[in-house]
Design a protein around this motif. Structure first.
Motif, PDB file in Angstrom:
ATOM      1  N   TYR A  51       0.833  -1.211   0.000  1.00 22.89           N
ATOM      2  CA  TYR A  51       0.000   0.000   0.000  1.00 22.89           C
ATOM      3  C   TYR A  51       0.864   1.257   0.000  1.00 22.89           C
ATOM      4  O   TYR A  51       0.576   2.220  -0.729  1.00 22.89           O
ATOM      5  CB  TYR A  51      -0.922   0.013   1.212  1.00 22.89           C
ATOM      6  N   ALA A 175      -6.673   1.337  -4.040  1.00 22.75           N
ATOM      7  CA  ALA A 175      -6.232   2.565  -3.385  1.00 22.75           C
ATOM      8  C   ALA A 175      -6.140   3.723  -4.375  1.00 22.75           C
ATOM      9  O   ALA A 175      -6.061   4.885  -3.962  1.00 22.75           O
ATOM     10  CB  ALA A 175      -4.877   2.340  -2.713  1.00 22.75           C
ATOM     11  N   GLN A 191      -5.096   2.027   5.460  1.00 29.01           N
ATOM     12  CA  GLN A 191      -5.013   2.815   4.211  1.00 29.01           C
ATOM     13  C   GLN A 191      -5.160   4.292   4.566  1.00 29.01           C
ATOM     14  O   GLN A 191      -6.151   4.943   4.200  1.00 29.01           O
ATOM     15  CB  GLN A 191      -6.097   2.391   3.204  1.00 29.01           C
TER      16      GLN A 191
END
Length: 314
Positions: A51, A175, A191
């Motif tokens: 991420y 994302a 996130q």
């Protein structure tokens, strides 16, 4: 003649049984404890390297807006509950919903239980049928023990993305094109750069009573910038949401809050400057006033009780 040996055997058998029972119970407790902490231990509260790599991939601005996925929290972000009977909704929510559903895909994810979430979703009105999904506490993957406790929860967007993969009519959500709107930044720990941390809405807040609330207009102004980016996480990392995008000039609309009564979805318009009038819905307040009328039976009963002579204590 006494038989001590027989008595000793009986006591030994009884003691052995009690020890075995205690061991069995202890083993079960230990097993449940291990399962519980194994569940907690493997649930990371930090963003993954993958991420973080995505959030560091530069975003570019296009000429056309993207059909982003907006995931909404409810209590504290859009509404302020009044116990189990109803809720007050944040000022400017009608403009906000009209904007969202015309520009983006919209889902709901609340840490409240399913029945409560269903009640709070009354605020969407005709937009409710356009919600992509409505998630509640049941969608966090909590253990049975944690589900019943008031523990901090994390909204892992990977769960949402995976659930939408099987829908051929949906674009791929990642994302790059997802935003979580929540009044708690800790909910987005996995996130963090896909989250708009909106201030908490509380209809009894002294600050709201003085200044009103136009933060949903702030969010609209921010989304107008984000919707042209091809990597939301990178743009939001470099340009985090701030609460000063809309006009600082206070208007009457900033104080308008609508009450929804869960039982029949009845709506009552209120003013944040009158916090005393916002503690209950219109019907509950009306019943309170009725009890104070001279003709009301509860008023008569209370007057009769107060008029009875008091017997002095000896």
């Amino acid at each position: 003649m006494r038989q001590p040996q027989a008595i000793d055997h009986f006591k030994l058998a009884s003691w052995t049984y009690e020890m075995a029972t205690a061991y069995t119970r202890s083993a079960k407790v230990m097993s449940d404890t291990v399962k519980h902490f194994t569940h907690v231990r493997h649930k990371s509260s930090r963003a993954s390297p993958a991420y973080l790599a995505t959030s560091n991939t530069p975003s570019s601005k296009g000429n056309d807006s993207r059909r982003l996925l907006i995931i909404l929290d409810l209590n504290g972000a859009l509404v302020s509950k009044t116990g189990k009977s109803g809720m007050w909704v944040r000022p400017h929510y009608t403009e906000f919903l009209e904007y969202l559903f015309s520009q983006f895909e919209v889902g709901v994810w609340s840490s409240a239980r399913q029945n409560t979430v269903s009640n709070m979703c009354q605020l969407f009105g005709n937009f409710k049928k356009q919600l992509l999904f409505t998630w509640s506490r049941e969608n966090f993957g909590l253990s049975e023990d944690d589900y019943l406790k008031n523990i901090p929860t994390i909204k892992d967007l990977q769960l949402v993305w995976k659930s939408l993969e099987d829908n051929p009519d949906m674009p791929s959500y990642t994302a790059y094109n997802t935003i979580l709107l929540d009044d708690s930044s800790s909910k987005a720990a996995l996130q963090p750069f896909n989250s708009i941390a909106i201030s908490e809405f509380n209809h009894k807040s002294a600050e709201k009573q003085l200044t009103g609330d136009n933060e949903l207009l702030n969010v609209i102004a921010y989304l107008e910038k984000v919707k042209y980016e091809d990597n939301v996480s990178n743009f939001m990392k470099r340009n985090p949401y701030k609460k000063d995008l809309a006009s600082d000039e206070t208007t009457e609309r900033d104080f308008e809050s609508t009450h929804f009564r869960y039982s029949d979805a009845k709506q009552t318009l209120g003013d944040l400057r009158n916090t005393a009038g916002l503690t209950n819905d219109g019907v509950s307040r009306r019943r309170t006033l009725e009890k104070k009328r001279p003709g009301h039976r509860k008023y008569r009963k209370s007057k009769q009780a107060s008029s009875k002579p008091v017997t002095p204590q000896s």
